[in-house]
Design an enzyme around this catalytic site. Structure first.
Site, PDB file in Angstrom:
ATOM      1  N   LYS A   1      84.168  81.091 113.605  1.00 46.66           N
ATOM      2  CA  LYS A   1      82.736  81.100 113.277  1.00 46.66           C
ATOM      3  C   LYS A   1      82.195  79.690 113.529  1.00 46.66           C
ATOM      4  O   LYS A   1      82.450  78.759 112.767  1.00 46.66           O
ATOM      5  CB  LYS A   1      82.515  81.482 111.812  1.00 46.66           C
TER       6      LYS A   1
ATOM      7  N   GLU B   1      88.486  69.556 106.201  1.00 43.13           N
ATOM      8  CA  GLU B   1      88.170  68.215 106.717  1.00 43.13           C
ATOM      9  C   GLU B   1      86.685  68.003 106.457  1.00 43.13           C
ATOM     10  O   GLU B   1      85.833  68.584 107.097  1.00 43.13           O
ATOM     11  CB  GLU B   1      88.507  68.173 108.206  1.00 43.13           C
TER      12      GLU B   1
ATOM     13  N   CYS C   1      82.667  62.507 112.107  1.00 49.96           N
ATOM     14  CA  CYS C   1      83.222  62.466 110.732  1.00 49.96           C
ATOM     15  C   CYS C   1      83.789  61.082 110.463  1.00 49.96           C
ATOM     16  O   CYS C   1      83.818  60.627 109.333  1.00 49.96           O
ATOM     17  CB  CYS C   1      84.288  63.507 110.485  1.00 49.96           C
TER      18      CYS C   1
ATOM     19  N   GLU D   1      77.551  60.101 102.115  1.00 50.82           N
ATOM     20  CA  GLU D   1      77.602  60.316 103.566  1.00 50.82           C
ATOM     21  C   GLU D   1      76.195  60.627 104.084  1.00 50.82           C
ATOM     22  O   GLU D   1      75.514  61.499 103.557  1.00 50.82           O
ATOM     23  CB  GLU D   1      78.524  61.497 103.899  1.00 50.82           C
TER      24      GLU D   1
HETATM   25  O1  TXE Z   1      77.640  71.602 107.377  1.00 50.68           O
HETATM   26  P1  TXE Z   1      78.132  72.890 106.646  1.00 50.68           P
HETATM   27  P2  TXE Z   1      76.276  71.370 108.172  1.00 50.68           P
HETATM   28  C1  TXE Z   1      78.430  67.057 106.751  1.00 50.68           C
HETATM   29  C2  TXE Z   1      77.332  66.102 107.117  1.00 50.68           C
HETATM   30  C3  TXE Z   1      76.204  67.016 107.409  1.00 50.68           C
HETATM   31  C4  TXE Z   1      76.398  68.067 106.353  1.00 50.68           C
HETATM   32  C5  TXE Z   1      75.751  69.375 106.630  1.00 50.68           C
HETATM   33  O2  TXE Z   1      77.043  65.286 106.019  1.00 50.68           O
HETATM   34  O3  TXE Z   1      74.937  66.405 107.307  1.00 50.68           O
HETATM   35  O4  TXE Z   1      77.800  68.213 106.286  1.00 50.68           O
HETATM   36  O5  TXE Z   1      76.108  69.844 107.921  1.00 50.68           O
HETATM   37  C6  TXE Z   1      79.713  77.133 107.784  1.00 50.68           C
HETATM   38  N1  TXE Z   1      81.352  79.946 103.820  1.00 50.68           N
HETATM   39  N2  TXE Z   1      79.268  67.357 107.886  1.00 50.68           N
HETATM   40  O6  TXE Z   1      75.112  72.058 107.579  1.00 50.68           O
HETATM   41  O7  TXE Z   1      77.003  73.627 106.034  1.00 50.68           O
HETATM   42  C7  TXE Z   1      78.552  76.703 108.656  1.00 50.68           C
HETATM   43  O8  TXE Z   1      77.864  77.819 109.162  1.00 50.68           O
HETATM   44  C8  TXE Z   1      81.980  79.615 104.968  1.00 50.68           C
HETATM   45  C9  TXE Z   1      80.437  66.575 108.029  1.00 50.68           C
HETATM   46  O9  TXE Z   1      76.533  71.696 109.573  1.00 50.68           O
HETATM   47  O10 TXE Z   1      79.273  72.489 105.804  1.00 50.68           O
HETATM   48  C10 TXE Z   1      79.259  75.874 109.697  1.00 50.68           C
HETATM   49  O11 TXE Z   1      79.896  76.723 110.642  1.00 50.68           O
HETATM   50  N3  TXE Z   1      81.411  78.858 105.909  1.00 50.68           N
HETATM   51  C11 TXE Z   1      81.390  67.210 108.953  1.00 50.68           C
HETATM   52  C12 TXE Z   1      80.309  75.142 108.865  1.00 50.68           C
HETATM   53  O12 TXE Z   1      80.472  75.928 107.692  1.00 50.68           O
HETATM   54  C13 TXE Z   1      80.178  78.383 105.704  1.00 50.68           C
HETATM   55  C14 TXE Z   1      80.825  67.824 110.174  1.00 50.68           C
HETATM   56  C15 TXE Z   1      79.904  73.733 108.472  1.00 50.68           C
HETATM   57  O13 TXE Z   1      78.636  73.810 107.862  1.00 50.68           O
HETATM   58  C16 TXE Z   1      79.474  78.686 104.518  1.00 50.68           C
HETATM   59  C17 TXE Z   1      79.626  68.549 109.899  1.00 50.68           C
HETATM   60  C18 TXE Z   1      80.106  79.504 103.561  1.00 50.68           C
HETATM   61  N4  TXE Z   1      79.517  79.850 102.408  1.00 50.68           N
HETATM   62  C19 TXE Z   1      78.898  68.286 108.790  1.00 50.68           C
HETATM   63  N5  TXE Z   1      78.271  78.073 104.580  1.00 50.68           N
HETATM   64  C20 TXE Z   1      82.531  66.329 109.339  1.00 50.68           C
HETATM   65  N6  TXE Z   1      83.463  66.142 108.459  1.00 50.68           N
HETATM   66  O14 TXE Z   1      82.606  65.895 110.438  1.00 50.68           O
HETATM   67  C21 TXE Z   1      78.220  77.414 105.762  1.00 50.68           C
HETATM   68  N7  TXE Z   1      79.363  77.617 106.453  1.00 50.68           N
END
Ligand code: TXE
Length: 498
Positions: free
Chosen positions: A173, A248, A282, A382
């Site tokens: 996903k 992660e 990240c 962050e």
């Molecule tokens: O992350 P999300 P987002 C951090 C960074 C960023 C923030 C939000 O601070 O601004 O997270 O980013 C899926 N059950 N990082 O909105 O929401 C979602 O659809 C299962 C750091 O992109 O955590 C996507 O595929 N999955 C990070 C994935 O989770 C779910 C990189 C990540 O989304 C879900 C990215 C649920 N209930 C963002 N809800 C890094 N470590 O590099 C959402 N998702």
């Protein structure tokens, strides 16, 4: 309008009953393609075929699984430029970084392919004659891979490469910001010849598709990269089901600059670490902790260099920094700028949205540097954008205390020419990765990648030899070829020497 995609299930693109959503170019606003916000039924269909395909995939010899990964790597190599442009167009990182994203896919698939001919277990001596003991890795079953948008091909590759070589089938996903990259990624796997049902992709919301995958009884492990709040939710759901989970989750990565640091080298590293991928890695450098003796010099040079960066069209080879990935990202960064100002942090440069001409169409932000005190939110949270918080430290111990004062523990770095500080920092920094005289970014696929504290509470590692841990369990095998019942020492009264 762009192409209309479906979901990829059982080796075919299928229609979904779900509503459609658009994916757009963050530099121009152009719509690139549309995808379905898949339904629970779609998720169930994908898991069903992944479960069916698992039965034969797990029995496919690992070297053969590796050959398919190698074939995929070859196709990625051939299509590198075209795919790099897809990454840049959909996510906004500059083209050189788009190429890097695809290069990571190639590197990891080649590495994982080789693992198919290793995947070592152990042979261990038995207490008894004519008995052999060994360990083998076995795949856990169909797995869920949930990925973010910042490395829209590399992260799916890290997760899927390890899952596939281990013998797992998967349902991916991707983030709803970068489904096109995921679709193109999956198309290459299909072209490489993975059997139907081994590779599946379902797009849509976190609450329907994400939760649907994690909660599904037939999904036996989940590998997740994203924000801490979502990660916590996934962790809880996985714990309820008692399945493996790899997490992660972000960072607040620091570079420590000691007073003997080579300042030119340091500034080059900080610029790359803080503003590469517009600070949305990240491992991005989001804090610079500088020894007070060199603080003024470092800050002056840094501000000058930040103001020189060319922000604009990520497809233009002369551009240093593209847009941030979405309107939400832009809002979040600007909100943090406001928080910093509100808390009395000193804005040294940047802090604004860029306006005028082509900038008006995308999410372009100025490279931003704040002078921050250690307890402030900009020093702790962050931001995930082109914002660097600079802090000052009295000495080595103070710098380490500041570095370790955050809840995250992904990457870290120290610039020094003094072996004492370098070697101590390797042990003292609470982080999964420490660089010496290099910025916090720049992971290589043959080494473990991951963090500690809230970055990686399950302590799994992607990449490197550890990549298999998320997707396999250990089987211990005892083979008794003595032809009689032999009992190990725990079941016999006689003790050696007793
Ligand atoms: O992350 P999300 P987002 C951090 C960074 C960023 C923030 C939000 O601070 O601004 O997270 O980013 C899926 N059950 N990082 O909105 O929401 C979602 O659809 C299962 C750091 O992109 O955590 C996507 O595929 N999955 C990070 C994935 O989770 C779910 C990189 C990540 O989304 C879900 C990215 C649920 N209930 C963002 N809800 C890094 N470590 O590099 C959402 N998702």
């Amino acid at each position: 309008m762009g192409e209309e995609y479906g979901i990829f299930v059982g080796g075919k693109w299928r229609k979904s009953e779900g509503k459609r959503f658009e994916t757009t170019n963050p530099a121009t606003g152009e719509v690139l393609a549309t995808f379905p916000a898949a339904t629970k039924d779609d998720v169930n269909a994908a898991v069903k075929v992944a479960k069916e395909a698992f039965e034969s995939w797990r029995k496919t010899p690992a070297p053969r699984r590796g050959e398919l990964l190698l074939e995929a790597a070859r196709i990625f190599r051939r299509k590198k430029e075209e795919l790099a442009r897809v990454v840049t167009t959909e996510m906004g990182k500059i083209l050189a970084e788009g190429r890097g994203d695809v290069q990571e896919v190639i590197d990891f698939f080649e590495y994982a392919a080789g693992e198919g001919r290793r995947m070592f277990g152990e042979t261990v001596p038995s207490e008894l004659p004519n008995k052999m003991c060994l360990t083998v890795r076995l795949p856990v079953g169909p797995v869920g891979l949930i990925t973010p948008w910042n490395f829209p091909m590399a992260i799916p590759a890290w997760k899927s490469g390890a899952a596939l070589i281990a013998g797992c089938t998967f349902v991916l996903k991707p983030s709803s910001l970068t489904p096109l990259c995921a679709a193109r990624f999956v198309e290459v796997l299909d072209e490489a010849g993975f059997p139907p049902g081994v590779v599946n992709m379902v797009t849509g919301s976190g609450s329907v598709v994400g939760d649907g995958i994690v909660d599904h009884p037939d999904i036996r492990a989940v590998s997740f990269t994203g924000g801490v709040d979502t990660g916590r939710h996934v962790y809880e759901s996985a714990a309820k089901k008692m399945i493996k989970v790899g997490l992660e989750l972000g960072g607040k990565n620091a570079i420590l600059a000691m007073d003997d640091a080579d300042v030119d080298l340091l500034i080059d590293g900080v610029m790359f670490g803080a503003f590469g991928t517009a600070g949305q890695r990240c491992t991005a450098t989001s804090r610079l902790i500088v020894h007070e003796k060199i603080y003024d010099q470092v800050v002056d040079e840094l501000v000058e260099r930040a103001e020189d960066l060319k922000v604009g069209d990520p497809l233009d080879e002369r551009t240093d920094m593209g847009p941030v990935a979405s309107l939400d990202q832009e809002r979040k960064v600007l909100e943090y700028v406001a928080i910093g100002r509100g808390e009395g942090d000193k804005l040294l440069t940047g802090g604004k949205k860029l306006r005028g001409g082509k900038h008006d169409k995308g999410f372009f932000l100025e490279p931003t540097v704040f002078a921050v005190e250690r307890k402030k939110r900009l020093a702790q949270e962050e931001i995930f954008g082109p914002v660097l918080s600079v802090l000052t430290a009295k000495d080595y111990a103070d710098a380490i205390a500041i570095a370790n004062s955050v809840k995250y523990g992904l990457s870290s770095s120290i610039y020094t020419n003094d072996l004492r500080w370098a070697f101590r920092a390797m042990q003292d920094l609470e982080a999964g990765i420490t660089y010496v005289n290099a910025p916090t970014i720049g992971a290589e696929v043959q080494l473990p990648f991951g963090g500690t504290k809230e970055t990686g509470p399950t302590d799994t590692r992607e990449a490197g030899t550890t990549a298999l841990e998320e997707f396999t369990y250990w089987k211990t095998v005892y083979v008794d070829y003595s032809g009689r019942l032999q009992k190990a020492q725990i079941d016999t009264a006689k003790l050696v020497g007793g």
